[in-house]
Design an enzyme around this catalytic site. Structure first.
Site, mmCIF file in Angstrom:
data_model
loop_
_atom_site.group_PDB
_atom_site.id
_atom_site.type_symbol
_atom_site.label_atom_id
_atom_site.label_comp_id
_atom_site.label_asym_id
_atom_site.label_seq_id
_atom_site.Cartn_x
_atom_site.Cartn_y
_atom_site.Cartn_z
ATOM 1 N N SER A 133 -12.682 1.646 6.406
ATOM 2 C CA SER A 133 -12.231 3.036 6.572
ATOM 3 C C SER A 133 -12.751 3.895 5.414
ATOM 4 C CB SER A 133 -10.706 3.090 6.603
ATOM 5 O OG SER A 133 -10.217 2.142 7.518
ATOM 6 N N ASP A 135 -7.174 -6.026 -1.277
ATOM 7 C CA ASP A 135 -8.566 -6.349 -1.632
ATOM 8 C C ASP A 135 -9.411 -5.110 -1.927
ATOM 9 O OD1 ASP A 135 -8.604 -5.366 0.925
ATOM 10 O OD2 ASP A 135 -9.965 -6.872 1.736
ATOM 11 N N ARG A 194 4.748 16.498 3.831
ATOM 12 C CA ARG A 194 5.803 17.283 3.172
ATOM 13 C C ARG A 194 5.290 17.961 1.902
ATOM 14 N NH1 ARG A 194 11.221 14.383 5.010
ATOM 15 N NH2 ARG A 194 11.038 15.026 7.181
ATOM 16 N N GLY A 244 -6.784 -2.091 10.239
ATOM 17 C CA GLY A 244 -5.517 -2.805 10.430
ATOM 18 C C GLY A 244 -4.381 -2.020 9.815
ATOM 19 N N ASP A 283 -4.058 -6.698 2.568
ATOM 20 C CA ASP A 283 -4.835 -7.745 1.888
ATOM 21 C C ASP A 283 -4.942 -7.598 0.362
ATOM 22 O OD1 ASP A 283 -5.223 -8.824 4.335
ATOM 23 O OD2 ASP A 283 -7.351 -8.347 4.497
ATOM 24 N N ASP A 311 -11.297 -1.138 3.343
ATOM 25 C CA ASP A 311 -12.692 -0.987 2.936
ATOM 26 C C ASP A 311 -13.566 -0.282 3.992
ATOM 27 O OD1 ASP A 311 -14.800 -1.784 0.955
ATOM 28 O OD2 ASP A 311 -15.589 -2.769 2.748
ATOM 29 N N THR A 365 -4.014 -1.426 3.410
ATOM 30 C CA THR A 365 -4.302 -2.776 3.903
ATOM 31 C C THR A 365 -3.356 -3.756 3.220
ATOM 32 O OG1 THR A 365 -5.857 -4.631 3.825
ATOM 33 C CG2 THR A 365 -6.225 -2.900 2.224
ATOM 34 N N ARG A 379 -10.055 0.461 15.020
ATOM 35 C CA ARG A 379 -11.336 0.206 14.350
ATOM 36 C C ARG A 379 -12.363 0.818 15.298
ATOM 37 N NH1 ARG A 379 -9.741 -3.893 10.567
ATOM 38 N NH2 ARG A 379 -8.143 -5.248 11.421
ATOM 39 N N ALA A 416 4.540 11.763 3.061
ATOM 40 C CA ALA A 416 4.393 12.392 1.742
ATOM 41 C C ALA A 416 3.269 13.425 1.752
ATOM 42 C CB ALA A 416 4.123 11.315 0.686
ATOM 43 N N VAL A 417 2.187 13.131 2.463
ATOM 44 C CA VAL A 417 1.085 14.106 2.540
ATOM 45 C C VAL A 417 1.581 15.358 3.267
ATOM 46 C CG1 VAL A 417 -1.189 14.568 3.560
ATOM 47 C CG2 VAL A 417 -0.738 12.339 2.517
ATOM 48 N N ARG A 472 -8.822 -12.106 4.874
ATOM 49 C CA ARG A 472 -10.147 -12.548 5.318
ATOM 50 C C ARG A 472 -11.020 -12.977 4.146
ATOM 51 N NH1 ARG A 472 -11.662 -7.948 9.325
ATOM 52 N NH2 ARG A 472 -10.372 -7.018 7.743
#
Ligand code: F6P
Length: 321
Positions: free
Chosen positions: A105, A129, A25, A11, A127, A103, A125, A72, A22-23, A171
């Site tokens: 990923s 979490d 540059r 998501g 969430d 999670d 994410t 996904r 940022a990665v 979730r």
């Protein structure tokens, strides 16, 4: 030239673009080449690669979503899919891979790590979490989106003397409900991590109305159940006029907050520094305002027991109602 691959998976969340920027540059500034991988792990399997220059990540800092797009991937769950991805990375000469996602990923990233790819996770994410980080990318922005929506609902609920049951995402996690609930001064917060009693909640709402309240707001995390059912029960037990609203994917959009822009800029910068130090197989996050990192194993070990809800914060909520 050493190559970094970057992808967003699962998501989406507000701030993913800023993390990619940022990665890219920082990578370019430190002499790396950076390759964007489109549509998450599907793009790894299908070699959907694009070299990213500084200009390619211009004008994305303030955009929600992810310009690399996300997915996904079912195929990546299979061993065959994972081997295809590893071969494609090796063929393209991509030595380092930054995975921005949640999670699921991270589990994919850990699989690639086992196959010798130097992988890094950034917690993408809404969430909140992911263990061993106090914040995830997009969480803060989502709280602001939810807060605004609650403001709108409060206006109309007040005019009609109603109870509003609002379902927010999460979730398995009540973090959005708890934080946005405190920020919005709601009357009840139901989260999957804690037991709840709808009769007791209904009774409290009823006594609030008899003390002269003109509206009440009940915050429900997705993992608890459907807002519509909860609204129905509250109406039954309290007799109050009740409406339900599911905020849904509105919560995942919008321009990232200042916090999310800075947080992701810092993590995107730090991940390149870790590459320079030859540290890999780790996921980044923020603890006590420092950008920290932990092995995927440690993150998953924390996950076994689920990221615990901040009980102290729940107590703050309870004492402030
Ligand atoms: O993983 C984040 C999340 O926002 C969850 O809270 C929610 O259940 C899920 O995404 C829904 O995502 P989608 O509709 O994209 O599958």
């Amino acid at each position: 030239m050493k190559k970094i691959g970057v992808l967003t998976s699962g998501g989406d969340s507000q701030g993913m673009n800023s993390a990619i920027r940022a990665v890219v540059r920082t990578g370019l500034a430190r002499g790396f080449e950076v390759v964007g991988i489109r549509r998450g792990y599907n793009g790894l399997i299908e070699k959907d690669f694009t070299t990213l220059g500084s200009k390619d990540v211009g004008d994305i800092l303030y955009r929600g979503g992810t310009f690399l797009q996300s997915a996904r991937s079912e195929e990546f769950r299979t061993e065959e899919g994972q081997m295809k991805a590893v071969n494609n990375l090796k063929e393209a000469g991509i030595e380092y891979l930054v995975v921005i996602g949640g999670d699921g990923s991270y589990r994919g990233a850990a699989k690639l790590s086992e196959q010798g790819i130097k992988t890094y996770g950034l917690p993408g994410t809404i969430d909140n979490d992911i263990p061993l980080t106090e914040y995830t990318i997009g969480f803060d922005t989502t709280l602001n989106v939810v807060m605004e929506a609650i403001g709108n609902l409060r206006d109309t609920m007040s005019s009609h003397e109603r109870v509003s049951v609002i379902e927010v995402m999460g979730r398995d996690s009540g973090d959005i409900a708890l934080h946005a609930g405190i920020a919005s001064g709601v009357d009840a917060i139901l989260v999957p991590e804690l037991p709840w009693d709808i009769k007791e909640t209904s009774e409290k709402l009823r006594s609030g109305f008899s003390r002269g309240k003109t509206h009440s707001i009940v915050m429900v995390a997705e993992g608890v159940g459907k807002a519509e059912n909860i609204a129905h029960l509250i109406k039954e037990y309290s007799g109050l006029d009740t409406r339900s609203t599911v905020l849904g994917h509105i919560q995942r959009g919008g321009t990232p907050s200042a916090f999310d822009r800075i947080f992701t800029s810092r993590m995107g910068h730090k991940v390149v520094e870790l590459m320079e130090k030859d540290i890999y197989g780790v996921a980044l996050g923020m603890e006590k305002n420092e950008i920290t990192y932990h092995s995927f194993e440690d993150i998953f070990a924390g996950r076994e027991t689920k990221k615990a809800l901040n009980k102290k914060l729940y107590q703050v909520f309870e004492d402030l109602i």
